[in-house]
Design a protein around this motif. Structure first.
Motif, PDB file in Angstrom:
ATOM      1  N   SER A  51     -18.754  49.553 -31.139  1.00  0.00           N
ATOM      2  CA  SER A  51     -18.360  48.143 -31.118  1.00  0.00           C
ATOM      3  C   SER A  51     -19.081  47.384 -30.025  1.00  0.00           C
ATOM      4  N   HIS A  52     -19.211  46.080 -30.255  1.00  0.00           N
ATOM      5  CA  HIS A  52     -19.731  45.139 -29.272  1.00  0.00           C
ATOM      6  C   HIS A  52     -18.652  44.110 -28.965  1.00  0.00           C
ATOM      7  N   LEU A  53     -18.738  43.521 -27.773  1.00  0.00           N
ATOM      8  CA  LEU A  53     -17.836  42.435 -27.364  1.00  0.00           C
ATOM      9  C   LEU A  53     -16.372  42.769 -27.654  1.00  0.00           C
ATOM     10  N   LEU A  54     -15.946  43.935 -27.136  1.00  0.00           N
ATOM     11  CA  LEU A  54     -14.550  44.378 -27.245  1.00  0.00           C
ATOM     12  C   LEU A  54     -14.093  44.504 -28.693  1.00  0.00           C
ATOM     13  N   GLY A  55     -15.031  44.760 -29.595  1.00  0.00           N
ATOM     14  CA  GLY A  55     -14.669  45.032 -30.979  1.00  0.00           C
ATOM     15  C   GLY A  55     -14.909  43.915 -31.957  1.00  0.00           C
ATOM     16  N   PHE A  56     -15.385  42.768 -31.512  1.00  0.00           N
ATOM     17  CA  PHE A  56     -15.596  41.652 -32.437  1.00  0.00           C
ATOM     18  C   PHE A  56     -16.852  41.864 -33.305  1.00  0.00           C
ATOM     19  N   PHE A  57     -17.788  42.668 -32.841  1.00  0.00           N
ATOM     20  CA  PHE A  57     -18.962  43.053 -33.614  1.00  0.00           C
ATOM     21  C   PHE A  57     -19.069  44.570 -33.592  1.00  0.00           C
ATOM     22  N   SER A  58     -19.772  45.141 -34.560  1.00  0.00           N
ATOM     23  CA  SER A  58     -20.060  46.567 -34.508  1.00  0.00           C
ATOM     24  C   SER A  58     -21.504  46.776 -34.068  1.00  0.00           C
ATOM     25  N   THR A  59     -21.845  48.015 -33.761  1.00  0.00           N
ATOM     26  CA  THR A  59     -23.195  48.324 -33.294  1.00  0.00           C
ATOM     27  C   THR A  59     -24.225  48.298 -34.415  1.00  0.00           C
ATOM     28  N   PHE A  60     -23.780  48.165 -35.663  1.00  0.00           N
ATOM     29  CA  PHE A  60     -24.697  48.319 -36.792  1.00  0.00           C
ATOM     30  C   PHE A  60     -25.222  46.970 -37.273  1.00  0.00           C
ATOM     31  N   ASN A  61     -26.499  46.757 -37.076  1.00  0.00           N
ATOM     32  CA  ASN A  61     -27.198  45.574 -37.560  1.00  0.00           C
ATOM     33  C   ASN A  61     -27.640  45.845 -39.000  1.00  0.00           C
ATOM     34  N   SER A  62     -27.064  45.121 -39.953  1.00  0.00           N
ATOM     35  CA  SER A  62     -27.300  45.423 -41.364  1.00  0.00           C
ATOM     36  C   SER A  62     -28.765  45.277 -41.762  1.00  0.00           C
ATOM     37  N   ASP A  63     -29.547  44.480 -41.031  1.00  0.00           N
ATOM     38  CA  ASP A  63     -30.963  44.317 -41.354  1.00  0.00           C
ATOM     39  C   ASP A  63     -31.733  45.625 -41.217  1.00  0.00           C
ATOM     40  N   ALA A  64     -31.227  46.552 -40.393  1.00  0.00           N
ATOM     41  CA  ALA A  64     -31.941  47.803 -40.134  1.00  0.00           C
ATOM     42  C   ALA A  64     -31.438  48.964 -40.978  1.00  0.00           C
TER      43      ALA A  64
END
Length: 777
Positions: A197-210
């Motif tokens: 997770s990023h920013l305390l869970g508001f985003f995940s580490t997975f960038n869908s473009d990749a």
């Protein structure tokens, strides 16, 4: 007697001879399957033979397939969602290699394909596969769903599936079938990700473009997966376009991303670089109060591959991500993951495929506080070095065997504090060695019965370099110092797994399965949703491996030529050696107390019903999923030694997801969520001591947060363009009817009515609009 023995020997010889002759009459047809446009190897593509409908196999996760055929002429039928169905006539007179390239379906021609027979191959996978509780996610489908801040997210999408529950508003943490957050194995190109997770869970580490592919397995995982009780989220990155250069990206309200891919040596090697960064901190600098604050994350995905020859290929992939949060000079924290995978694919022969992987994974966090002349620091780290050797043997059209080994060297640095206002106590890292041997067989027993069975032998050894205490009910009963390099306690577990699918008829099937999983790494958390500073520990003299046994059964039925799908599963899972904090646990950093002294251990159970109905074709597509479940723990020393609700327990969980293609330019999507509130412990009384109010609490997790529900909508505008450059706009509103869902409820004295208590609810979001411009060329 001699005659009888001679007859038996002759019969055995005849059988063996006939088997050899039969084998000699069969030849191997093998090869790889790629995307014609960019050279990407395709995962799980269905391969059938028109002349013998009983022959049906799937390419492995590296695009390799193999089947056996007698001498003759055949028609291969290749099918994969999102690609045009493909047929190729082959003449088999010897072992041959047939490499296949599939072309992607164009938007305007998707509905024009009329090869009904072949299309059915790819649409009825839920009826033919023995694997239970598995969902493969389409990256294209993920990109159309409305999510927080407009960031398309694998982690958020899987939480819309039955049996997978969100840990809270904006959080990317999730629980599966009553398991805790740490009981999910999250892999990125085979490397474990310890905080996704990023920013305390508001985003995940997975960038869908990749990303190329993502699949989630709920407990009944094949034997090649291990180390967690509840699920496997297996995410694979794109290989990179080996034919042409491409650039893609997006510009949103608080974040932007950019990806570049292309050939290093055309059709032989390629690369992809994909980066993302938020810039909420830029807006903070426009205010006087938060001018010196920091609030952002970045991540970078890198991958390159090189085809040595027709049978060998090398891959090198990496991920680097970091969160930074700070308030001037008084508070700062950062955390992040680093992973790297070096992989060697080798086609040893027409039936045997090898994958050798060297994997590195690191997760760490740092916290610093400054107040006047006082400083405080806290840091922790978990680091893995991992070797995995995996073989896939296509023994025949009805058998495929996967076997191999895995060896992981863990270094866990516990939370260590330092500073001027406390007694510093740097803690020694703890080392452990985890090994596994496994074999898994996929067997098509009859035309209707398919069985997947396997066995995993897991071994976990505590290594020297620290003092290990032994506790019983929180009281120390022994202590042992292990010199570095010495072996201490070793745990050995056998993990049998089996699932079976019986095809009742052309439109329905039933499934059943049993699996055992063990887990030797454990996350100690004081919150339901998880924090970056939660602490990982390994099995030790006191902490034993967690063990789960799960049985499940399911029914699947398709309608209207496989365009509609209904799946139902029930499960029961029992868990051993579950961990929880004892009542009144003191989790502080100003003493050298061993955190294991604050832990209690017991058992758990989870059971439920999962339903999902899908509409897979037409202008309107989507699904409705519902979960009815219960998750409980029983740990001596908690709740009078009786069963109590697990923190992740939610009785009802409903998701409705829909996407509508209005025309080639406009598409709309929406989702509705409803779930029972999390299990929590609220105060039942209070007393005053030295002028302070002390709250009293009753049974653990006996109360509930309010029910959670919201609706999100989005629209995508993609103008037609005959040029190489293509752009699109995405508009959305998160929580469209402004529901104030409870994030935290705090209890305090009511200043307006002395002697009474009031509950204060904190909500994170009401309406959150987003606008994103996406482009590629």
């Amino acid at each position: 007697m001699q005659i009888s023995s001679f007859k038996i020997a002759a019969s055995i010889a005849a059988i063996c001879f006939s088997t050899v002759v039969f084998a000699q009459q069969n030849f191997s047809v093998s090869g790889t399957i790629k995307d014609q446009r960019n050279g990407e190897l395709l995962i799980g593509v269905a391969v059938k033979v028109a002349e013998d409908p009983s022959i049906s196999i799937n390419a492995n996760e590296y695009g390799f397939y193999s089947l056996s055929l007698p001498k003759g002429s055949y028609t291969l039928m290749i099918s994969n969602p999102g690609f045009r169905d493909f047929q190729q006539i082959i003449n088999v007179e010897e072992d041959i290699k047939v490499n296949i390239q599939l072309s992607q379906e164009e938007k305007e021609t998707t509905t024009n394909i009329d090869e009904v027979v072949i299309s059915a191959v790819k649409k009825d996978k839920n009826l033919s596969s023995a694997q239970m509780g598995t969902e493969t996610l389409s990256i294209k489908q993920i990109e159309k769903l409305p999510v927080l801040f407009g960031e398309k997210d694998v982690m958020k999408t899987i939480q819309l599936l039955p049996g997978i529950k969100s840990n809270g508003e904006g959080s990317s943490g999730f629980s599966v079938r009553g398991g805790a957050t740490d009981q999910n194995l999250i892999l990125l190109d085979e490397a474990p990700v310890y905080n996704a997770s990023h920013l305390l869970g508001f985003f995940s580490t997975f960038n869908s473009d990749a990303l190329k592919d993502a699949s989630i397995i709920k407990g009944n995982s094949p034997a090649q997966y291990g180390g967690r009780l509840s699920s496997v989220l297996d995410v694979k990155m794109k290989d990179g376009n080996n034919k042409d250069y491409n650039v893609a990206g997006g510009i949103g309200l608080i974040s932007s991303r950019l990806s570049v891919e292309g050939p290093i040596q055309k059709e032989r090697s390629s690369f992809i670089v994909s980066g993302r960064r938020t810039y909420a901190d830029i807006f903070l600098k426009t205010t006087d109060d938060f001018r010196d604050s920091k609030l952002y994350f970045y991540d970078l995905n890198l991958k390159a591959n090189y085809q040595i020859n027709d049978n060998n290929r090398l891959y090198l992939s990496g991920y680097f991500g970091r969160d930074v949060l700070g308030l001037g000079d008084t508070f700062a924290t950062d955390w992040g993951n680093t992973t790297a995978t070096l992989r060697w694919n080798s086609i040893i022969n027409s039936k045997l495929f090898s994958n050798t992987s060297f994997i590195y994974s690191n997760y760490n966090y740092n916290v610093s506080l400054t107040s006047n002349d006082n400083t405080f620091g806290l840091d922790s780290q978990i680091e893995d070095w991992n070797l995995k050797q995996d073989f896939t043997w296509f023994a025949g059209n009805k058998h495929s065997v996967r076997f191999g080994l895995q060896s992981i060297y863990h270094t866990i640095s516990p939370s260590s504090a330092s500073g001027t206002s406390i007694s510093s106590f740097p803690r020694n890292p703890r080392y452990s060695w985890e090994n596994a041997l496994y074999i898994n067989v996929d067997f098509k027993a009859t035309e209707k019965l398919t069985i997947n069975y396997g066995l995993r032998l897991s071994m976990f050894s505590v290594l020297g370099g620290d003092t290990y205490n032994t506790y019983e009910n929180g009281m120390i009963i022994g202590s042992e110092f292990l010199e570095k390099g010495k072996f201490g306690k070793t745990y050995v577990n056998l993990e049998p797994r089996i699932t079976a699918n019986y095809r009742i008829n052309e439109v329905s099937s039933v499934k059943g399965g049993y699996s055992r999983n063990t887990q030797n790494l454990h996350l100690l958390s004081t919150s339901g949703s998880g924090n970056p500073t939660d602490q990982w520990i390994g099995s030790s003299y006191t902490v034993k491996p967690e063990i789960s046994d799960q049985i499940s059964a399911g029914y699947s039925r398709n309608f209207n030529n496989n365009n509609y799908e209904l799946n139902a599963e029930i499960y029961y899972k029992s868990m051993q050696n579950q961990i929880d904090y004892k009542n009144g646990a003191q989790i502080t950093f100003d003493t050298a107390a061993d955190v294991e002294s604050e832990l209690l251990f017991g058992k758990g159970r989870a059971y439920g019903l999962e339903l999902i109905a899908k509409k897979k074709s037409g202008k309107l597509t989507g699904w409705i999923s519902y979960t009815l479940s219960k998750a409980e723990r029983k740990i001596n020393g908690i709740n009078d030694n009786d069963w109590y609700n697990a923190r992740v327990d939610k009785t009802h969980d409903l998701s409705v997801v829909a996407t509508y293609e209005l025309n080639p330019k406009w598409s709309f999507s929406g989702l509705f969520l409803y779930s029972t509130g999390n299990a929590v412990t609220f105060p039942t009384g209070k007393y005053e001591l030295n002028g302070q109010t002390i709250f009293q609490y009753s049974n653990r997790n006996a109360d509930r947060m309010p029910a959670y529900h919201r609706m999100d909508v989005s629209a995508t505008y993609e103008p037609t363009s005959k040029k190489r450059f293509k752009g699109s706009w995405s508009f959305g509103i998160y929580n469209i009817y402004g529901r104030e869902n409870a994030y935290i409820i705090n209890f305090e004295d009511n200043p307006d009515r002395p002697g009474t208590t009031r509950a204060m609810q904190t909500s994170l979001f009401r309406w959150v609009p987003n606008i994103t411009y996406n482009f590629k060329f």
